[in-house]
Design an enzyme around this catalytic site. Structure first.
Site, PDB file in Angstrom:
ATOM      1  N   GLU A 155       0.853  -1.201   0.000  1.00 52.62           N
ATOM      2  CA  GLU A 155       0.000   0.000   0.000  1.00 52.62           C
ATOM      3  C   GLU A 155       0.878   1.237   0.000  1.00 52.62           C
ATOM      4  OE1 GLU A 155      -3.066  -0.234   3.012  1.00 52.62           O
ATOM      5  OE2 GLU A 155      -3.780  -2.151   2.234  1.00 52.62           O
ATOM      6  N   HIS A 203      -9.296   9.693   2.948  1.00 48.87           N
ATOM      7  CA  HIS A 203      -8.871   8.584   2.096  1.00 48.87           C
ATOM      8  C   HIS A 203      -9.032   9.025   0.647  1.00 48.87           C
ATOM      9  CE1 HIS A 203      -8.518   4.662   0.246  1.00 48.87           C
ATOM     10  NE2 HIS A 203      -8.109   4.181   1.414  1.00 48.87           N
ATOM     11  N   ARG A 262      -0.821   9.017   1.702  1.00 50.34           N
ATOM     12  CA  ARG A 262      -2.241   9.258   1.485  1.00 50.34           C
ATOM     13  C   ARG A 262      -2.595  10.745   1.368  1.00 50.34           C
ATOM     14  NH1 ARG A 262      -5.655   5.256   5.216  1.00 50.34           N
ATOM     15  NH2 ARG A 262      -5.021   3.671   3.717  1.00 50.34           N
ATOM     16  N   HIS A 302     -11.721   9.879   6.637  1.00 51.51           N
ATOM     17  CA  HIS A 302     -11.438   8.463   6.886  1.00 51.51           C
ATOM     18  C   HIS A 302     -10.929   8.202   8.302  1.00 51.51           C
ATOM     19  CE1 HIS A 302     -10.503   4.384   5.698  1.00 51.51           C
ATOM     20  NE2 HIS A 302      -9.222   4.533   5.973  1.00 51.51           N
ATOM     21  N   ARG A 340      -1.388   9.374   8.710  1.00 45.33           N
ATOM     22  CA  ARG A 340      -1.190   7.963   9.058  1.00 45.33           C
ATOM     23  C   ARG A 340      -0.749   7.141   7.857  1.00 45.33           C
ATOM     24  NH1 ARG A 340      -4.419   3.618   8.598  1.00 45.33           N
ATOM     25  NH2 ARG A 340      -6.382   4.751   8.320  1.00 45.33           N
TER      26      ARG A 340
END
Ligand code: SIN
Length: 518
Positions: free
Chosen positions: A125, A241, A285, A346, A381
């Protein structure tokens, strides 16, 4: 009128919330203490069950906690607490082994891996230097973890579960948190006295008009902790997100899809991320979400396109069965056409300030999971570190709560503590939809001082009932959302520089002396 439920229940440890952090804390504490676990909905209603991508951990050959920590620190944009990150990454593999011991069936490599290879299928990811994400049921990792932990909780000897019961406020007596006042779905109020209270109530995606979070994510624990006087931190950092299905439902399309090779395109079909960051679709992100928001601004707010057609139908179905089924329900065959996506609220990096064992600024009160601010996420994060944080720090908080319970009796002479909150204005009555829209447009991905000031004024004018007079869980949530919206906007106004998930269009650079001077 609120109905009261008689004498308080007494327990050694009270855990509020039933996601991975709450269940892990409750299971650990119940090894040596009597535990009552209270949850607002059913045991499976929280955000953990919705988690798709997986749980990160340095379990693969050649990987190490140090490498995982490096990626976490880099994604956090310089604002992580280094010691907390080290704990997360070093204790991560043991926390994953504990989940396996509870029966979590992580996906395995097929055919079985040879010697020196991981038996588990590891996904990649954004912002991870290597594939290290364990997953289950393809993209149903959270559901599988929740299933196994709920089963363990139902079997645990010293653990009692009370569902459909919400936190109203914490009880404070003699300078300690000594339990909580609760409201059941049928309107009955009760109180619980405990030597240690652990908040694991999750985040507050419902602050925003578009969110990947479930309906229960209204920040109840953070708001109650604030009303009791606990120190909160990093509230300005809300993670959006990058890829939720565009439309009213905001269904999450896992970052793991990009890890498998999907790319993002503007409405003319052009990829835009390679020009933004060398890691392109697998950049951190905040970078990807902001790049999408920038493109959407140039195309009158219309969504960008997630192109997963290169992955192939069989692989999409096998690896992402939940997303595949959801898209088919929306009439989208993503093996043939791209998916319209947009960022959505998110995960809250900020929350109740905790130490490495979940301890807060209030004696007797602990916190774990998304409602806690351990410092592991900094300003942004790293993907799939949230389930890991819940497991690692939930275990630590549960252990610390049980130790507290061994030293303190449950509180008896407690009265509800009220934080000195400014009197509610007589102005406009609270409307959840209006506040969510305001937060989305003024305190979302791209912020300005002017829009935040306007939002602060609009929020100051809203009023909601005091928790003491509230008779329904929905009204309690409204009150919590209003408190938290004000706090978030206040903190976003105070941070004048742009860092991680907090992006000010009016000061996109690092702050200068002159910025600080006024
Ligand atoms: C995802 O599957 O993209 C979400 C995982 C996470 O929030 O870390």
């Amino acid at each position: 009128m609120t109905a009261t439920g008689g004498a308080p229940t007494r327990t050694q440890v009270l855990v509020i919330g039933s996601g991975i952090a709450g269940l892990t804390a409750a299971l650990r504490a119940s090894r040596t203490a009597d535990v009552l676990l209270v949850t607002k909905g059913a045991l499976t209603d929280g955000a953990t069950s919705c988690a798709q991508g997986g749980i990160a951990g340095a379990v693969g050959p050649g990987d190490s906690p140090d490498e995982h920590a490096r990626d976490t620190l880099e994604a956090g944009a310089g604002l992580c607490e280094v010691e907390a990150v080290q704990v997360l990454c070093e204790e991560g593999p043991a926390a994953i082994r504990e989940l396996l011991a509870h029966g979590v069936a992580f996906d395995r490599v097929r055919p079985a891996a040879g010697p020196g290879r991981s038996p588990y299928a590891l996904g990649l990811e954004g912002a991870h230097g290597r594939a290290r994400i364990l997953h289950a049921g393809g993209d149903a990792t959270g559901r599988e973890i929740q299933r196994a932990l709920v089963r363990a909780a139902r079997r645990a000897d010293r653990l009692v579960v009370r569902e459909h019961t919400a936190l109203v406020d914490l009880l404070v007596g003699s300078g300690r948190v000594v339990g909580a006042e609760l409201l059941a779905a049928d309107g009955r109020r009760t109180s619980v006295r405990a030597a240690a209270t652990v908040l694991a109530t999750g985040g507050a995606g419902q602050l925003f008009a578009h969110t990947t979070n479930p309906a229960v994510a209204t920040g109840d624990g953070i708001a109650a902790a604030w009303r009791a006087g606990a120190v909160l931190a990093d509230l300005e950092f809300y993670q959006f997100h990058p890829t939720a299905l565009a439309g009213p439902e905001s269904f999450l399309i896992s970052e793991a899809v990009r890890g498998e090779g999907a790319v993002l395109r503007d409405e003319k079909g052009r990829r835009f991320l390679p020009a933004v960051d060398p890691r392109a679709e697998l950049a951190p992100r905040d970078v990807v979400a902001r790049a999408i928001a920038d493109v959407m601004r140039t195309q009158a707010g219309r969504p960008v396109q997630l192109d997963a057609t290169g992955i192939g139908r069989a692989r999409l179905r096998e690896r992402f069965p939940t997303i595949d089924a959801a898209l088919r329900r929306h009439g989208i065959d993503w093996s043939r056409t791209s998916v319209p996506v947009t960022p959505a609220a998110h995960y809250w990096m900020g929350g109740i300030l905790t130490d490495l064992d979940g301890g807060t600024s209030l004696p007797g009160l602990l916190a774990a999971g998304e409602c806690a601010r351990t410092g592991v996420h900094g300003a942004n994060r790293l993907a799939s570190n949230s389930l890991l944080e819940g497991a690692v720090f939930g275990t630590r908080a549960g252990q610390a709560a049980a130790s507290l319970a061994a030293r303190h009796a449950d509180g008896s002479a407690a009265t509800p503590h009220r934080h000195p909150i400014a009197a509610q204005p007589a102005g406009t009555a609270f409307s959840r939809a209006a506040v969510q829209q305001l937060m989305w447009s003024s305190a979302g991905l791209l912020r300005t001082g002017a829009a935040l000031e306007e939002a602060a004024r609009a929020l100051a004018d809203r009023h909601a009932p005091e928790p003491a007079s509230i008779a329904t869980i929905a009204a309690l949530e409204d009150r919590n959302l209003l408190d938290l919206a004000r706090l978030l906007v206040d903190r976003a106004l105070a941070r004048r520089d742009s860092v991680g998930a907090h992006h000010r269009l009016d000061t996109p650079h690092a702050p200068t002396q002159e910025d600080h001077a006024c």
